[in-house]
Enzyme design. Structure first.
Site, short mmCIF file in Angstrom:
data_model
loop_
_atom_site.label_atom_id
_atom_site.label_comp_id
_atom_site.label_asym_id
_atom_site.label_seq_id
_atom_site.Cartn_x
_atom_site.Cartn_y
_atom_site.Cartn_z
N THR A 169 13.55 2.92 9.49
CA THR A 169 15.00 2.74 9.31
C THR A 169 15.44 3.40 8.01
O THR A 169 14.65 3.59 7.08
CB THR A 169 15.36 1.24 9.25
OG1 THR A 169 14.66 0.63 8.15
CG2 THR A 169 14.98 0.54 10.54
N ARG A 171 16.48 5.55 4.90
CA ARG A 171 15.88 6.73 4.27
C ARG A 171 14.39 6.84 4.48
O ARG A 171 13.82 7.93 4.35
CB ARG A 171 16.20 6.74 2.78
CG ARG A 171 15.78 5.50 2.03
CD ARG A 171 16.22 5.59 0.58
NE ARG A 171 15.99 4.34 -0.14
CZ ARG A 171 16.22 4.19 -1.42
NH1 ARG A 171 16.70 5.21 -2.13
NH2 ARG A 171 16.01 3.04 -2.02
N HIS A 279 -8.04 -3.35 2.49
CA HIS A 279 -7.17 -2.72 1.50
C HIS A 279 -7.96 -1.73 0.66
O HIS A 279 -9.03 -2.06 0.12
CB HIS A 279 -6.54 -3.79 0.62
CG HIS A 279 -5.35 -3.33 -0.14
ND1 HIS A 279 -5.44 -2.53 -1.26
CD2 HIS A 279 -4.01 -3.53 0.06
CE1 HIS A 279 -4.24 -2.28 -1.73
NE2 HIS A 279 -3.34 -2.88 -0.95
N ALA A 280 -7.46 -0.51 0.52
CA ALA A 280 -8.21 0.55 -0.17
C ALA A 280 -8.49 0.21 -1.63
O ALA A 280 -9.59 0.45 -2.13
CB ALA A 280 -7.43 1.87 -0.07
N TRP A 281 -7.52 -0.35 -2.31
CA TRP A 281 -7.70 -0.66 -3.73
C TRP A 281 -8.53 -1.92 -3.92
O TRP A 281 -9.51 -1.92 -4.65
CB TRP A 281 -6.34 -0.81 -4.41
CG TRP A 281 -6.41 -1.33 -5.82
CD1 TRP A 281 -6.13 -2.60 -6.24
CD2 TRP A 281 -6.80 -0.61 -7.00
NE1 TRP A 281 -6.30 -2.73 -7.59
CE2 TRP A 281 -6.71 -1.51 -8.09
CE3 TRP A 281 -7.19 0.70 -7.25
CZ2 TRP A 281 -7.02 -1.14 -9.39
CZ3 TRP A 281 -7.50 1.07 -8.55
CH2 TRP A 281 -7.40 0.16 -9.60
N TRP A 282 -8.19 -2.99 -3.24
CA TRP A 282 -8.82 -4.28 -3.50
C TRP A 282 -10.21 -4.38 -2.91
O TRP A 282 -11.02 -5.21 -3.35
CB TRP A 282 -7.93 -5.41 -2.98
CG TRP A 282 -6.67 -5.54 -3.78
CD1 TRP A 282 -5.40 -5.24 -3.37
CD2 TRP A 282 -6.56 -5.97 -5.14
NE1 TRP A 282 -4.50 -5.45 -4.38
CE2 TRP A 282 -5.18 -5.90 -5.50
CE3 TRP A 282 -7.47 -6.39 -6.10
CZ2 TRP A 282 -4.72 -6.25 -6.75
CZ3 TRP A 282 -7.02 -6.73 -7.36
CH2 TRP A 282 -5.65 -6.66 -7.67
N GLU A 346 2.13 -9.56 2.96
CA GLU A 346 0.70 -9.29 2.91
C GLU A 346 -0.11 -10.54 2.60
O GLU A 346 -1.22 -10.72 3.11
CB GLU A 346 0.42 -8.19 1.89
CG GLU A 346 -0.87 -7.44 2.14
CD GLU A 346 -0.88 -6.10 1.44
OE1 GLU A 346 -0.80 -5.08 2.12
OE2 GLU A 346 -0.98 -6.08 0.19
#
Length: 391
Positions: A169, A171, A279-282, A346
């Site tokens: 939705t 922008r 999750h890539a970071w955690w 999340e």
């Protein structure tokens, strides 16, 4: 928020609080039987060939694994489990030895014996650097832990249709939708029937793109960001469409945020009853995990508890399992609103997967953050998230 609660109730979506266990069934909703309360039981015997299966499956039958290099591996119960299991182990070793002599690969037999004798998960010897199986015996999918050829032969016989839902939705649609659709059209479930469910607030935002063979684009108009919250809009809209038609149109369903570019094959190795994205970071940080800790919140995971931290930008599974997840999330939001709390999407998702263990986990390779440099454990990035803003 009051409008959301009223609207949810009128549409048959759950509004009563529930912080643990499965959500209550609704009128007209097909109730699925509960097979077992033990998390691991959902996993037993459910993996297709081509995935390297976790241990503890009971009396495993022998399954051929053609890796493309002419190597067959068998899956065995733990050493000393029972006399019957021991006989099966002996038979399996003889089978492998006989097969290896015929194919001139004695050294491979020795390696296979070592792996069997230590009861190693087939696949972990290929990826000892990462977690490949959870405590509840769900596989964690990394490059190198599955056989594409074997999986392809299995799933093509199933005559599957897979759905991919995306909300775009304002922008965010202008900025990301065309790139998302073009890359998904190329890399998502290549060779299988796919229905793309594109939820947009204006038809003018749709990219000029023709679907490839076996691909169908379905546009699902929505009325903007109805609740003033991206994730409430995404989840509530998807729930309505699952009940309305999606559950009868696809065998598996994924929902992803639009700020994503597919880079490599996102294939059938990801299919499962309930699929969660690490999750890539955690995953690599693995400390100070940002769970919800306030006891009054429906999303609360107490200190000292928790499994992994999951990325909310990807969820998947059977359509009705995805619907159950959405119901749990909406119930948690309702509970928190009544108690004057406002936890994040999340965190609610992580609470859901803490109490309803997913049957398959996707490694960070399937949702890598473009702002991070991939470590050595990430062999092949399947999809990249371009920005964390708004998501």
């Amino acid at each position: 928020m009051t409008d959301f609660l009223t609207s949810a109730s009128s549409k048959g979506l759950p509004t009563s609080p529930s912080t643990a266990g499965s959500p209550s069934p609704r009128a007209g909703h097909r109730v699925r039987p509960v097979i077992s309360q033990r998390p691991g039981d959902r996993m037993l015997g459910k993996h297709p060939p081509g995935l390297f299966h976790p241990p503890g499956r009971g009396d495993n039958e022998f399954e051929e694994k053609d890796s493309g290099a002419g190597f067959m591996c068998v899956f065995l119960p733990a050493a000393g489990a029972s006399s019957q299991a021991s006989r099966r182990r002996t038979q399996a070793l003889r089978l492998v030895s006989s097969w290896s002599k015929d194919h001139n690969c004695a050294s491979r037999t020795d390696r296979c014996k070592d792996r069997m004798n230590t009861n190693t998960v087939p696949g972990t010897w290929k990826r000892p650097d990462v977690v490949t199986v959870t405590d509840w015996l769900a596989p964690v999918i990394w490059e190198g832990t599955f056989n594409r050829q074997v999986l392809g032969r299995y799933y093509r016989r199933q005559n599957l249709t897979i759905g991919l839902a995306v909300l775009a939705t304002g922008r965010t649609a202008d900025q990301y939708l065309e790139l998302f659709m073009r890359s998904a059209n190329k890399h998502f479930m290549t060779g299988y029937r796919v229905v793309f469910y594109i939820m947009v607030d204006a038809l003018s935002r749709l990219p000029d793109l023709e679907p490839d063979p076996l691909r169908t684009f379905k546009v699902l108009p929505i009325k903007g960001d109805r609740w003033g919250d991206f994730h409430l809009t995404r989840m509530s809209s998807l729930a309505e469409h699952i009940l309305g038609h999606i559950e009868d149109e696809v065998d598996f369903l994924f929902s992803m945020t639009v700020n994503r570019v597919f880079q490599n094959d996102f294939g059938v190795e990801t299919l499962g009853t309930s699929v969660a994205q690490l999750h890539a970071w955690w995953y690599f940080k693995n400390k100070d995990i940002p769970y919800e800790r306030r006891p009054k919140s429906a999303a609360c995971i107490p200190f000292g508890q928790g499994d992994f931290y999951y990325d909310g930008s990807v969820i998947g599974g059977r359509p009705l399992e995805v619907l159950t997840l959405i119901e749990g999330y909406l119930q948690g939001v309702t509970h928190d609103h009544k108690n004057g709390l406002n936890s994040t999407y999340e965190r609610h998702l992580n609470k859901y997967f803490f109490t309803h263990k997913p049957t398959k986990l996707l490694s960070p390779e399937y949702s890598w953050n473009a702002a991070l440099r991939p470590p050595a454990q990430v062999w092949s990035v399947k999809a990249t998230r371009l920005s964390r803003r708004y998501f």
